[in-house]
Design a protein around this motif. Structure first.
Motif, PDB file in Angstrom:
ATOM      1  N   GLN A   1     -11.447 -19.087  11.355  1.00 12.06           N
ATOM      2  CA  GLN A   1     -12.300 -19.723  12.329  1.00 12.06           C
ATOM      3  C   GLN A   1     -13.591 -18.934  12.369  1.00 12.06           C
ATOM      4  OE1 GLN A   1     -10.310 -19.980  16.071  1.00 12.06           O
ATOM      5  NE2 GLN A   1      -8.967 -21.608  15.392  1.00 12.06           N
ATOM      6  N   GLU A   2     -14.659 -19.583  11.937  1.00 10.58           N
ATOM      7  CA  GLU A   2     -15.947 -18.909  11.897  1.00 10.58           C
ATOM      8  C   GLU A   2     -16.707 -19.206  13.171  1.00 10.58           C
ATOM      9  OE1 GLU A   2     -19.608 -19.396   9.035  1.00 10.58           O
ATOM     10  OE2 GLU A   2     -17.940 -18.388   8.032  1.00 10.58           O
ATOM     11  N   VAL A   3     -17.285 -18.182  13.722  1.00 10.94           N
ATOM     12  CA  VAL A   3     -18.102 -18.313  14.911  1.00 10.94           C
ATOM     13  C   VAL A   3     -19.545 -18.328  14.437  1.00 10.94           C
ATOM     14  CG1 VAL A   3     -18.703 -17.219  17.096  1.00 10.94           C
ATOM     15  CG2 VAL A   3     -16.387 -17.009  16.210  1.00 10.94           C
ATOM     16  N   GLY A   4     -20.350 -19.246  14.917  1.00  7.83           N
ATOM     17  CA  GLY A   4     -21.741 -19.343  14.481  1.00  7.83           C
ATOM     18  C   GLY A   4     -22.529 -18.078  14.750  1.00  7.83           C
TER      19      GLY A   4
ATOM     20  N   ARG B   1     -13.013 -14.647  13.170  1.00  6.69           N
ATOM     21  CA  ARG B   1     -12.012 -14.102  14.089  1.00  6.69           C
ATOM     22  C   ARG B   1     -10.922 -13.409  13.277  1.00  6.69           C
ATOM     23  NH1 ARG B   1     -12.227 -17.324  19.155  1.00  6.69           N
ATOM     24  NH2 ARG B   1     -13.840 -18.874  18.782  1.00  6.69           N
ATOM     25  N   HIS B   2     -10.736 -12.128  13.569  1.00  7.15           N
ATOM     26  CA  HIS B   2      -9.676 -11.363  12.910  1.00  7.15           C
ATOM     27  C   HIS B   2      -8.594 -11.098  13.943  1.00  7.15           C
ATOM     28  CE1 HIS B   2      -7.498  -8.351  10.678  1.00  7.15           C
ATOM     29  NE2 HIS B   2      -7.679  -7.490  11.672  1.00  7.15           N
ATOM     30  N   HIS B   3      -7.387 -11.614  13.705  1.00  8.23           N
ATOM     31  CA  HIS B   3      -6.269 -11.351  14.601  1.00  8.23           C
ATOM     32  C   HIS B   3      -5.789  -9.923  14.356  1.00  8.23           C
ATOM     33  CE1 HIS B   3      -6.331 -15.726  14.806  1.00  8.23           C
ATOM     34  NE2 HIS B   3      -5.731 -15.585  15.972  1.00  8.23           N
ATOM     35  N   LEU B   4      -5.928  -9.087  15.358  1.00 12.91           N
ATOM     36  CA  LEU B   4      -5.542  -7.690  15.209  1.00 12.91           C
ATOM     37  C   LEU B   4      -4.033  -7.547  15.016  1.00 12.91           C
ATOM     38  CD1 LEU B   4      -8.010  -6.286  17.834  1.00 12.91           C
ATOM     39  CD2 LEU B   4      -8.064  -5.835  15.382  1.00 12.91           C
ATOM     40  N   ILE B   5      -3.275  -8.504  15.531  1.00 10.09           N
ATOM     41  CA  ILE B   5      -1.852  -8.608  15.223  1.00 10.09           C
ATOM     42  C   ILE B   5      -1.754  -9.865  14.351  1.00 10.09           C
ATOM     43  CG2 ILE B   5       0.484  -8.841  16.137  1.00 10.09           C
ATOM     44  CD1 ILE B   5      -0.789  -7.723  18.825  1.00 10.09           C
TER      45      ILE B   5
ATOM     46  N   GLN C   1      -1.680 -13.421  20.804  1.00 11.25           N
ATOM     47  CA  GLN C   1      -2.603 -14.540  20.651  1.00 11.25           C
ATOM     48  C   GLN C   1      -4.042 -14.183  20.990  1.00 11.25           C
ATOM     49  OE1 GLN C   1      -0.758 -17.468  23.134  1.00 11.25           O
ATOM     50  NE2 GLN C   1       0.678 -18.105  21.545  1.00 11.25           N
ATOM     51  N   HIS C   2      -4.247 -13.232  21.878  1.00 14.22           N
ATOM     52  CA  HIS C   2      -5.591 -12.974  22.365  1.00 14.22           C
ATOM     53  C   HIS C   2      -6.215 -11.671  21.871  1.00 14.22           C
ATOM     54  CE1 HIS C   2      -5.527 -16.489  24.867  1.00 14.22           C
ATOM     55  NE2 HIS C   2      -4.325 -16.135  25.311  1.00 14.22           N
ATOM     56  N   ARG C   3      -5.481 -10.884  21.112  1.00 15.01           N
ATOM     57  CA  ARG C   3      -6.056  -9.649  20.579  1.00 15.01           C
ATOM     58  C   ARG C   3      -6.790  -9.993  19.290  1.00 15.01           C
ATOM     59  NH1 ARG C   3      -2.812  -3.977  20.142  1.00 15.01           N
ATOM     60  NH2 ARG C   3      -2.089  -4.573  22.190  1.00 15.01           N
ATOM     61  N   ILE C   4      -8.092 -10.272  19.432  1.00 16.05           N
ATOM     62  CA  ILE C   4      -8.917 -10.753  18.317  1.00 16.05           C
ATOM     63  C   ILE C   4     -10.197  -9.931  18.251  1.00 16.05           C
ATOM     64  CG2 ILE C   4     -10.295 -12.729  17.524  1.00 16.05           C
ATOM     65  CD1 ILE C   4      -8.119 -14.535  18.697  1.00 16.05           C
ATOM     66  N   ALA C   5     -10.634  -9.641  17.039  1.00 12.91           N
ATOM     67  CA  ALA C   5     -11.906  -8.952  16.818  1.00 12.91           C
ATOM     68  C   ALA C   5     -12.849  -9.900  16.090  1.00 12.91           C
ATOM     69  CB  ALA C   5     -11.693  -7.693  15.987  1.00 12.91           C
TER      70      ALA C   5
ATOM     71  N   CYS D   1     -16.806  -7.377   6.241  1.00 17.72           N
ATOM     72  CA  CYS D   1     -15.875  -6.446   6.901  1.00 17.72           C
ATOM     73  C   CYS D   1     -14.480  -7.043   6.978  1.00 17.72           C
ATOM     74  CB  CYS D   1     -16.374  -6.076   8.293  1.00 17.72           C
ATOM     75  SG  CYS D   1     -17.784  -4.945   8.281  1.00 17.72           S
ATOM     76  N   HIS D   2     -14.393  -8.331   7.299  1.00 19.52           N
ATOM     77  CA  HIS D   2     -13.097  -9.000   7.393  1.00 19.52           C
ATOM     78  C   HIS D   2     -12.388  -8.986   6.034  1.00 19.52           C
ATOM     79  CE1 HIS D   2     -10.831 -12.530   9.509  1.00 19.52           C
ATOM     80  NE2 HIS D   2     -10.004 -11.671   8.977  1.00 19.52           N
ATOM     81  N   SER D   3     -13.120  -9.286   4.978  1.00 16.77           N
ATOM     82  CA  SER D   3     -12.536  -9.264   3.637  1.00 16.77           C
ATOM     83  C   SER D   3     -12.083  -7.861   3.249  1.00 16.77           C
ATOM     84  CB  SER D   3     -13.546  -9.787   2.614  1.00 16.77           C
ATOM     85  OG  SER D   3     -13.823 -11.142   2.865  1.00 16.77           O
ATOM     86  N   GLN D   4     -12.853  -6.867   3.616  1.00 17.57           N
ATOM     87  CA  GLN D   4     -12.499  -5.479   3.298  1.00 17.57           C
ATOM     88  C   GLN D   4     -11.211  -5.064   4.013  1.00 17.57           C
ATOM     89  OE1 GLN D   4     -13.679  -3.595   1.025  1.00 17.57           O
ATOM     90  NE2 GLN D   4     -12.928  -1.566   1.528  1.00 17.57           N
ATOM     91  N   VAL D   5     -11.075  -5.456   5.267  1.00 18.06           N
ATOM     92  CA  VAL D   5      -9.861  -5.123   6.021  1.00 18.06           C
ATOM     93  C   VAL D   5      -8.632  -5.658   5.297  1.00 18.06           C
ATOM     94  CG1 VAL D   5      -8.573  -5.666   8.138  1.00 18.06           C
ATOM     95  CG2 VAL D   5     -10.948  -4.913   8.288  1.00 18.06           C
ATOM     96  N   HIS D   6      -8.684  -6.926   4.874  1.00 21.98           N
ATOM     97  CA  HIS D   6      -7.524  -7.519   4.213  1.00 21.98           C
ATOM     98  C   HIS D   6      -7.347  -7.041   2.777  1.00 21.98           C
ATOM     99  CE1 HIS D   6      -6.100  -9.997   7.456  1.00 21.98           C
ATOM    100  NE2 HIS D   6      -7.353 -10.332   7.717  1.00 21.98           N
TER     101      HIS D   6
END
Length: 110
Positions: free
Chosen positions: A4-7, A25-29, A49-53, A59-64
């Motif tokens: 889910q991309e945020v503008g 949105r990166h789900h921390l869990i 459900q609500h722990r999101i960064a 950065c998101h791609s690097q995390v995964h």
């Protein structure tokens, strides 16, 4: 994985701090771990459900690329913990100085 991309907004990436770019949105869990007994034992359903960064795409791609979902759930389920990971910290410091439109290639972990 459903993204889910945020503008582009006034918000900044929570890892590198760059602003004025689309955030994801990166789900921390990780969602793939939500139905696991071990995850349910440690985290409340609301928390899962609500722990999101909000992270920029690089950065998101690097995390995964660096961490698998089980490790993310167990050890890196807060922004502070993610930012403390040596490889992620090094990458986010590097990408913080790059212009917003730059296409960044992520090297996958071997």
């Amino acid at each position: 994985m459903l993204e889910q991309e945020v503008g582009a907004s006034d918000s900044a990436c929570e890892l590198c701090g760059r602003a004025q770019l689309p955030l994801t949105r990166h789900h921390l869990i990780p969602q793939s771990r939500h139905n696991k007994t071990r995850t349910q034992r440690f985290f409340a359903k609301q928390d899962m459900q609500h722990r999101i960064a909000l992270l920029c795409r690089p950065c998101h791609s690097q995390v995964h690329a660096v961490l698998d979902n089980a490790t993310l759930m167990q050890n890196y389920n807060t922004v502070e913990a993610l930012a403390g990971h040596p490889e992620i910290a090094k990458f986010s410091a590097w990408v913080a100085s790059k212009p917003v439109g730059l296409k960044v290639a992520i090297r996958l972990k071997k």
